[in-house]
Structures are given as structure tokens and as C-alpha cells.
Scaffold this active site. Structure first.
Site, mmCIF file in Angstrom:
data_model
loop_
_atom_site.group_PDB
_atom_site.id
_atom_site.type_symbol
_atom_site.label_atom_id
_atom_site.label_comp_id
_atom_site.label_asym_id
_atom_site.label_seq_id
_atom_site.Cartn_x
_atom_site.Cartn_y
_atom_site.Cartn_z
ATOM 1 C CG ASP A 193 -2.017 0.912 1.295
ATOM 2 O OD1 ASP A 193 -2.754 0.936 0.303
ATOM 3 O OD2 ASP A 193 -2.196 1.612 2.309
ATOM 4 C CD GLU A 239 -2.181 2.612 -3.517
ATOM 5 O OE1 GLU A 239 -3.222 3.192 -3.815
ATOM 6 O OE2 GLU A 239 -1.727 2.635 -2.354
HETATM 7 C C1 GLC Z 1 -4.387 2.864 -0.488
HETATM 8 C C2 GLC Z 1 -5.529 1.901 -0.501
HETATM 9 C C3 GLC Z 1 -6.774 2.622 -0.081
HETATM 10 C C4 GLC Z 1 -6.560 3.163 1.302
HETATM 11 C C5 GLC Z 1 -5.307 4.018 1.365
HETATM 12 C C6 GLC Z 1 -4.912 4.308 2.781
HETATM 13 O O1 GLC Z 1 -4.529 3.869 -1.416
HETATM 14 O O2 GLC Z 1 -5.666 1.309 -1.754
HETATM 15 O O3 GLC Z 1 -7.910 1.814 -0.130
HETATM 16 O O4 GLC Z 1 -7.679 3.915 1.699
HETATM 17 O O5 GLC Z 1 -4.224 3.380 0.788
HETATM 18 O O6 GLC Z 1 -4.410 3.156 3.381
#
Ligand code: GLC
Length: 504
Positions: A193, A239
Site C-alpha cells: 500500500d 501501489e
Molecule cells: C491505499 C488503498 C486505499 C486506502 C489508502 C490508505 O490507497 O488502496 O484503499 O484507503 O491506501 O491506506
């Protein structure tokens, strides 16, 4: 497991994102769970996916639906137990499907024991005034919250998600242990993440440029890569929420020593437009560092579903997008429901669960059947189901999106060129995007509003109009708007297919 070269499974395979709360409920509480995922593995094996990424499975107060983690080495009681997760890894493995977890290293829940017991794991500042101009990604307000102790703590998301301090070596060591804990249990890797923001400017200088994409973040990526390389054939997919492709490429590392895969947000956020998407793919193809591998996705739990965002509910366009994802050079990540062209579901105000981000519409339960509860639950579903066709409806119809996706995955499995063959853009009229894969394969998508003609010989292996499968092309092909084809132009296709393959 079959003797494939390391890295083959995640490079050549198809990955599939499961939002565990919405995939399959096994105990009638209206919330999907790990036993439910196990019960649906046969669907995933039938579809032909090679790995699944589960959104966070850890105990969490769910202020941000699992992304506020209270314990990184346990399972959320709504989803099951550690034994259930072990059973899922084992059952998936039996079907040659690997399991990736979602690692959340940027922040924890404020309910994580660390926040009280190890305040030095977090980013703090003193003073009467806000420490700097950093903004919360969720509400755009200040990224700082005053703690009862009088100090400010950083939280790039919600006030209940304090950010960790990655300059503290103890934090890095905690995460090494967490990563090992899961890799030792047979987990195939992690989706990580918010990679770009894990490390912030040490001096807390103002944005722009200081709350994300810091040079030191790459040390963390390299650390995890080295750790993961100590295990057999695991994968790290980040991500990487960055908007410039050259910055994105850096997350693969110099000499492929950081992430194995870095999600491409510019591609995800681009409109379904031939020229725009082609430009991004060409830039990625030209800019990927040696040894790096692309990854393509059109839906996720934040952005919502491709059938709505890209295709605006037009099923034919969604089918074109699926052809694209499954035939570009790179690893496709499907989001659960993409295989039936599932749309976002409108959520009435009283049904809203994601108060932080308003993302419920893309997180609704999988409609397995058209009964009430959709075969997802016998209870009251935690989010409403939509009224589109279900898996059971589509399975009856060979021309359905479900069968299209399965045929495309099957074709990839049978044809090395569609997995690893080079990508080359081909000339095409406006609105059309056409490319070659390897020697003998051509993909053409008409994303425009007019009929289009292309010079193309060969035979259609799979088309969005399934009535054209097998059609011989003699030098030209006419594509209707929202029509896509995958064409073989080499020697006889059937002869080159392994004998035991299903008929295309
Ligand atoms: C990332 C996740 C999202 C979450 C954010 C904070 O972007 O994909 O769903 O709200 O991180 O953890």
C-alpha cells in the site's frame, strides 16, 4: 509445483484482486470471508487465474476498511482465522493459484498497540502551529492531528491512521518480521500500500515534493526485495501512486532490485481512448528499465470498476477493455467482477460504509447468481448488490463476457507470444489501437465511434463478437465501434495448439 523458471508465474500469468468482504460469505453474516474465498477457488481455477491478491485481511477497526491495521500477524475476525488463511493458501496452491496479501506499511490504526507503546515508531512534531503544509489525501485538510500528549502526529489519511517513521530502524525491523511471518506461511508475496509515501522528508519541509517520492523510499523497496529474494519465487507489487511514468519506473529499481511490479496509475486513470492509452503503453515500453515488467489494470477497490469508469456501462466497450488488459505485454490484474463486466453499484446515502473515500460502489458483493443475496450471502449483505447479470447467468451463454475472459486467458496460456512476445504498435485509423505481439499475433480495438477498416490477414482467434471467432481475413478487416479482435497471422493456428487444449 511444475518446474517453471522463477518469475514466470507472475510475469506470464493473470492475477486477480479479491476484496474479501465482498467475494463470498460462508457464515450468513452478510460479510465475505476467507472460507468463502476457498469455496470459490474452483471458479478462479476454471477462469484460469494464476494468483490472487486479497485486500487487507488483518484485524482492523475498519475506519478505512482494513487499511487501518491493528495487528499485522493475525486475521480479522470478520474474515476468519489464521487457520482459514493457511487453508486458503493450501487450497489455492492445490489449484496452482498463489495468494498475495496486502501490506500496509505507511501507517497503522491508532488502535495498534505500537501507537501507545512505541510512539517513537511514528512521525511527530512540536509547536503551536501546524508543522508544515502537508495535506491529508482523504479530506484535503491538514495532515497533522494534535494528540492528547500535546504533540502533532502525521496522518496522510485519516486521523485514526498515524504514519509510521521509516527513519526509525525499529520500524523497518518490525516489518521485516511481518514479511517473514507471512512468506514463511507460504504467502506468494504482497501488494504494498502507498509505496510512494512511506518515507517523508526528514526535515518535514513543505510540499510540493516533500511528503512523497523521497529518494530514501527506494532503500525500503530494496530492503524488501532482498528479503523476498531469500524465498523461492515470490512477488512484490506496489501501489505506486505516481503520475509521472519516469518516476514510476524508478520503483522497479536499478537492475530490477526493487518492486517486481509497480501499478500504473496514469494508465488506470486515463480515459478508454485509443490515442491516450497507446501513448502510455508506448512510454512504458520505451522507459521500462532492463529486467522490469509492466502491469496493467482497469479496476480496483479505490478507482472503481472499468465497466463503469472506462466503458460508462457499455458492455461492448468493457469487453474491448478486457481484451486489451489480457493481450498487452505485461501482467494483467483483474478485479473481482471484471470477468462478468460488473459495474459500480449506486449506493444510497444510508448504505454508505466508506465514509473516508466514498468508494463503496466498486466494492459491492460479487453476484454469483440472480437470487436475493446473489449467492454471495444467505444473510443481509454488508453492501447492496446491483441488478446486472450474475456469474450463473453468464456461464449459460458462450457469447458472454465471462466466456470471453476465459477464452482470452486460455489463449494466453496456449500462446507464448501473447505472454512474452514483444509489443509493437501498428498503424491504425483514428479511434483504433492495433498492436502486434511477437511474430504472429495482432490485437485491434476499435474504441472510436465509427466503423473502421484495417489491413490485416490471418484468422480471428478470439473476438468480442464471438460469432467472428475463426473468421479468415483476407487482407482487410472491418471493425464496428466497440469491437476488438485477436488475430493469428502465422501458420495454421490449430496445428500450433497443444492437443489437449480446450477448443478456442
Ligand atoms: C491505499 C488503498 C486505499 C486506502 C489508502 C490508505 O490507497 O488502496 O484503499 O484507503 O491506501 O491506506
Amino acid at each position: 509445483m511444475a518446474a517453471r523458471a522463477p518469475g514466470t508465474w507472475w510475469r506470464e500469468g493473470v492475477l486477480y484482486q479479491v476484496y474479501p468482504r465482498s467475494f463470498q460469505d460462508s457464515n450468513g453474516d452478510g460479510i465475505g470471508d476467507l472460507r468463502g474465498v476457498i469455496a470459490r477457488l474452483d471458479h478462479l481455477a476454471w477462469l484460469g487465474v494464476d494468483g490472487i491478491w486479497l485486500n487487507p485481511t488483518f484485524p482492523s477497526p475498519d475506519r478505512d476498511w482494513g487499511y487501518d491495521v491493528a495487528d499485522y500477524t493475525a486475521v480479522h475476525p470478520d474474515l476468519g482465522t489464521l487457520e482459514d488463511l493457511d487453508a486458503l493458501v493450501a487450497e489455492a496452491g492445490r489449484r496452482d493459484i498463489r495468494v498475495l496479501l496486502d501490506l500496509v506499511p505507511n501507517h497503522t490504526s491508532d488502535q495498534h498497540p505500537w501507537f501507545a507503546e512505541h510512539p517513537d515508531y511514528y512521525v511527530w512534531a512540536d509547536g503551536d502551529k501546524l508543522p508544515n503544509n502537508w495535506r491529508s489525501i482523504f479530506d484535503g485538510g491538514p495532515a497533522w492531528t494534535r494528540h492528547a500528549n500535546g504533540r502533532w502526529y502525521l496522518r496522510l489519511f485519516l486521523a485514526q491512521q498515524p504514519d509510521l517513521d521509516w527513519f526509525n530502524p525499529a520500524v523497518a525491523e518490525e516489518f521485516d518480521a511481518i514479511v517473514r511471518f507471512w512468506l514463511d506461511r507460504g504467502v506468494a508475496g504482497f501488494r504494498i500500500d502507498v509505496c510512494q509515501a512511506i518515507v517523508k522528508d526528514r526535515e518535514l519541509r513543505d510540499d510540493p515534493g516533500h511528503s512523497a517520492n523521497r529518494p530514501e523510499v527506494h532503500d525500503v523497496m530494496r530492503r524488501w526485495r532482498a528479503l523476498t529474494d531469500g524465498y523461492e519465487d515470490r512477488v512484490l507489487v506496489g501501489e505506486t501512486y505516481v503520475h509521472e511514468l519516469d518516476q514510476l519506473m524508478r520503483y522497479y529499481g536499478d537492475g530490477a532490485d526493487e518492486l517486481h511490479l509497480a501499478f500504473n496509475i496514469p494508465f488506470l486513470q486515463a480515459p478508454l481512448d485509443a490515442a491516450r492509452l497507446r501513448a502510455i503503453v508506448e512510454d512504458v515500453e520505451a522507459g521500462l528499465p532492463p529486467g522490469a515488467w509492466p502491469v496493467w489494470t482497469g479496476s480496483n477497490h479505490d478507482a472503481g470498476r472499468l465497466a463503469t469508469r472506462w466503458a460508462r456501462g457499455d458492455a461492448a466497450l468493457a469487453r474491448c477493455a478486457l481484451v486489451m488488459l489480457l493481450t498487452l505485454r505485461g501482467t494483467p490484474f483483474l478485479y473481482y467482477g471484471d470477468e462478468i463486466g460488473l459495474c459500480d453499484v449506486p449506493i444510497r446515502e444510508e448504505a454508505v460504509r466508506d465514509h473516508a473515500g466514498g468508494r463503496d460502489g466498486g466494492r459491492t458483493p460479487m453476484p454469483w447468481t440472480s437470487e436475493p443475496g446473489g449467492g454471495f450471502t444467505t444473510g443481509a449483505p454488508w453492501l447492496p448488490l446491483g441488478d446486472g447479470p450474475s456469474v450463473a447467468d453468464q456461464i449459460q451463454h458462450p457469447s458472454s463476457t465471462l466466456h470471453l475472459v476465459r477464452s482470452l486467458i486460455d489463449l494466453r496460456r496456449a500462446q507464448p507470444d501473447l505472454r512474452t512476445g514483444a509489443y509493437a504498435t501498428l498503424p491504425a485509423p483514428d479511434g483504433v489501437w492495433a498492436w502486434r505481439r511477437g511474430e504472429d499475433w495482432t490485437v485491434a480495438l476499435n474504441l472510436g465511434e465509427h466503423n473502421a477498416e484495417l489491413t490485416l490477414s490471418g484468422r480471428i482467434a478470439v473476438g468480442t463478437n464471438r460469432a467472428r471467432d475463426g473468421e479468415e481475413l483476407s487482407g482487410t478487416i472491418r471493425l464496428r465501434p466497440a469491437e476488438a479482435v485477436v488475430v493469428f497471422s502465422g501458420d495454421d493456428l490449430r496445428q500450433r495448439l497443444p492437443q489437449n487444449r480446450r477448443r478456442l
